[in-house]
Design an enzyme around this catalytic site. Structure first.
Site, PDB file in Angstrom:
ATOM      1  N   LYS A  88      13.164 -10.730   0.693  1.00  0.00           N
ATOM      2  CA  LYS A  88      14.117  -9.549   0.402  1.00  0.00           C
ATOM      3  C   LYS A  88      15.313 -10.000   1.427  1.00  0.00           C
ATOM      4  O   LYS A  88      15.459 -10.297   2.287  1.00  0.00           O
ATOM      5  CB  LYS A  88      13.615  -8.334   1.005  1.00  0.00           C
ATOM      6  CG  LYS A  88      14.422  -7.148   1.185  1.00  0.00           C
ATOM      7  CD  LYS A  88      13.652  -5.944   1.562  1.00  0.00           C
ATOM      8  CE  LYS A  88      13.685  -6.051   3.152  1.00  0.00           C
ATOM      9  NZ  LYS A  88      13.505  -4.678   3.834  1.00  0.00           N
ATOM     10  N   ASP A  93      21.797  -2.676   5.792  1.00  0.00           N
ATOM     11  CA  ASP A  93      21.279  -1.608   5.207  1.00  0.00           C
ATOM     12  C   ASP A  93      21.871  -0.289   5.876  1.00  0.00           C
ATOM     13  O   ASP A  93      21.380  -0.131   6.906  1.00  0.00           O
ATOM     14  CB  ASP A  93      19.594  -1.626   5.125  1.00  0.00           C
ATOM     15  CG  ASP A  93      18.985  -0.445   4.633  1.00  0.00           C
ATOM     16  OD1 ASP A  93      19.490   0.175   3.982  1.00  0.00           O
ATOM     17  OD2 ASP A  93      17.704  -0.500   4.908  1.00  0.00           O
ATOM     18  N   LYS A 100      21.223   6.089   7.605  1.00  0.00           N
ATOM     19  CA  LYS A 100      20.590   5.959   8.759  1.00  0.00           C
ATOM     20  C   LYS A 100      21.606   6.738   9.855  1.00  0.00           C
ATOM     21  O   LYS A 100      22.647   6.562   9.753  1.00  0.00           O
ATOM     22  CB  LYS A 100      20.336   4.475   8.979  1.00  0.00           C
ATOM     23  CG  LYS A 100      19.567   3.802   8.281  1.00  0.00           C
ATOM     24  CD  LYS A 100      19.301   2.480   8.778  1.00  0.00           C
ATOM     25  CE  LYS A 100      18.527   1.605   7.773  1.00  0.00           C
ATOM     26  NZ  LYS A 100      17.178   1.796   7.546  1.00  0.00           N
ATOM     27  N   ASP A 111      17.601  -7.177   7.983  1.00  0.00           N
ATOM     28  CA  ASP A 111      17.041  -6.567   6.869  1.00  0.00           C
ATOM     29  C   ASP A 111      16.661  -7.681   5.686  1.00  0.00           C
ATOM     30  O   ASP A 111      16.198  -7.449   4.762  1.00  0.00           O
ATOM     31  CB  ASP A 111      17.616  -5.296   6.382  1.00  0.00           C
ATOM     32  CG  ASP A 111      16.367  -4.483   5.671  1.00  0.00           C
ATOM     33  OD1 ASP A 111      15.191  -4.696   5.757  1.00  0.00           O
ATOM     34  OD2 ASP A 111      16.900  -3.373   5.045  1.00  0.00           O
ATOM     35  N   ASP A 170      17.074   4.971   1.429  1.00  0.00           N
ATOM     36  CA  ASP A 170      16.836   3.881   2.376  1.00  0.00           C
ATOM     37  C   ASP A 170      15.399   3.286   1.984  1.00  0.00           C
ATOM     38  O   ASP A 170      14.872   2.294   2.880  1.00  0.00           O
ATOM     39  CB  ASP A 170      16.649   4.641   3.905  1.00  0.00           C
ATOM     40  CG  ASP A 170      16.787   3.762   4.944  1.00  0.00           C
ATOM     41  OD1 ASP A 170      17.351   2.618   4.650  1.00  0.00           O
ATOM     42  OD2 ASP A 170      16.211   3.867   5.923  1.00  0.00           O
ATOM     43  N   GLU A 172      15.237   0.882  -0.114  1.00  0.00           N
ATOM     44  CA  GLU A 172      15.698  -0.077  -1.222  1.00  0.00           C
ATOM     45  C   GLU A 172      15.236  -1.395  -1.423  1.00  0.00           C
ATOM     46  O   GLU A 172      15.264  -2.008  -2.250  1.00  0.00           O
ATOM     47  CB  GLU A 172      17.295  -0.425  -0.761  1.00  0.00           C
ATOM     48  CG  GLU A 172      17.726  -1.298   0.310  1.00  0.00           C
ATOM     49  CD  GLU A 172      17.220  -0.998   1.578  1.00  0.00           C
ATOM     50  OE1 GLU A 172      16.740  -1.672   2.374  1.00  0.00           O
ATOM     51  OE2 GLU A 172      17.263   0.269   2.179  1.00  0.00           O
ATOM     52  N   ARG A 174      11.986  -2.273  -1.335  1.00  0.00           N
ATOM     53  CA  ARG A 174      10.870  -2.540  -2.348  1.00  0.00           C
ATOM     54  C   ARG A 174      11.460  -2.277  -3.944  1.00  0.00           C
ATOM     55  O   ARG A 174      10.949  -2.927  -4.640  1.00  0.00           O
ATOM     56  CB  ARG A 174       9.910  -1.224  -2.289  1.00  0.00           C
ATOM     57  CG  ARG A 174      10.586   0.260  -2.577  1.00  0.00           C
ATOM     58  CD  ARG A 174       9.615   1.147  -2.095  1.00  0.00           C
ATOM     59  NE  ARG A 174       9.672   1.379  -0.672  1.00  0.00           N
ATOM     60  CZ  ARG A 174       9.213   1.987  -0.032  1.00  0.00           C
ATOM     61  NH1 ARG A 174       8.218   2.886  -0.306  1.00  0.00           N
ATOM     62  NH2 ARG A 174       9.280   2.033   1.335  1.00  0.00           N
TER      63      ARG A 174
END
Length: 185
Positions: A88, A93, A100, A111, A170, A172, A174
């Protein structure tokens, strides 16, 4: 080889998000590939839709053109078993429209740690010259906020034809992994 792979992973993860967007992650992947004689194919921006990577596109489309979403595909080796690594690459993010809290964004440059880890591992495997056919897939995006952000209650269709209802933007990671994993399967 192990120390160099670990150093690559750490350097990528610890680079500030202002200096490590999808384009910079691509540049790091290209440099790694060039060092070891691997090939690289990158699908960027609207081409993601043309090549059926709708989830990667949806998550990254709110970012500026300079930080356009992309799928990085590295291939190395001609003989042996196929090993596909998927990491990933969410370079930053914000949480998207489900923004967030500020304190929770403090470590979001990390991330993309999955991408950094598979690039570091790929570095080790290629440097050791192992008898494998290696493929590395990195969906590289920023989960940004703009008028083109994907929204809660959107229904997105993944590369494999399955649909996903978005409850929280949030989540994202997956989504981008779904398209990359479908390609690598």
């Amino acid at each position: 080889a192990i120390a160099a792979g670990e150093a690559l992973t750490r350097d990528l993860i610890n680079t500030p998000a202002s200096d490590m967007g999808p384009a910079e992650l691509e540049a790091a992947a290209r440099a790694l590939a060039e060092t070891h004689g691997a090939s690289v194919e990158v699908t960027t921006g609207a081409a993601l839709l043309e090549k059926n990577f709708p989830m990667i596109h949806a998550v990254g489309r709110a970012a500026t053109e300079a930080r356009a979403p992309r799928l990085i595909d590295i291939r190395w080796g001609d003989d042996g078993p196929l090993l596909t690594l998927v990491g990933k690459g969410v370079c930053f993010d914000t949480g998207g429209l489900n923004l967030k809290p500020g304190a929770s964004m403090g470590l979001m440059k990390k991330d993309m740690g999955g991408a950094a880890n598979v690039l570091g591992l790929a570095s080790i495997l290629m440097a050791r010259g192992l008898p494998i056919r290696l493929r590395v897939l990195v969906p590289a995006v920023e989960n940004a906020v703009s008028a083109s952000s994907f929204r809660p209650q959107d229904i997105l269709t993944a590369r494999n034809g399955l649909t996903v209802e978005i409850n929280n933007t949030d989540a994202e990671g997956r989504l981008v992994l779904a398209d990359a994993l479908a390609l690598g399967a």
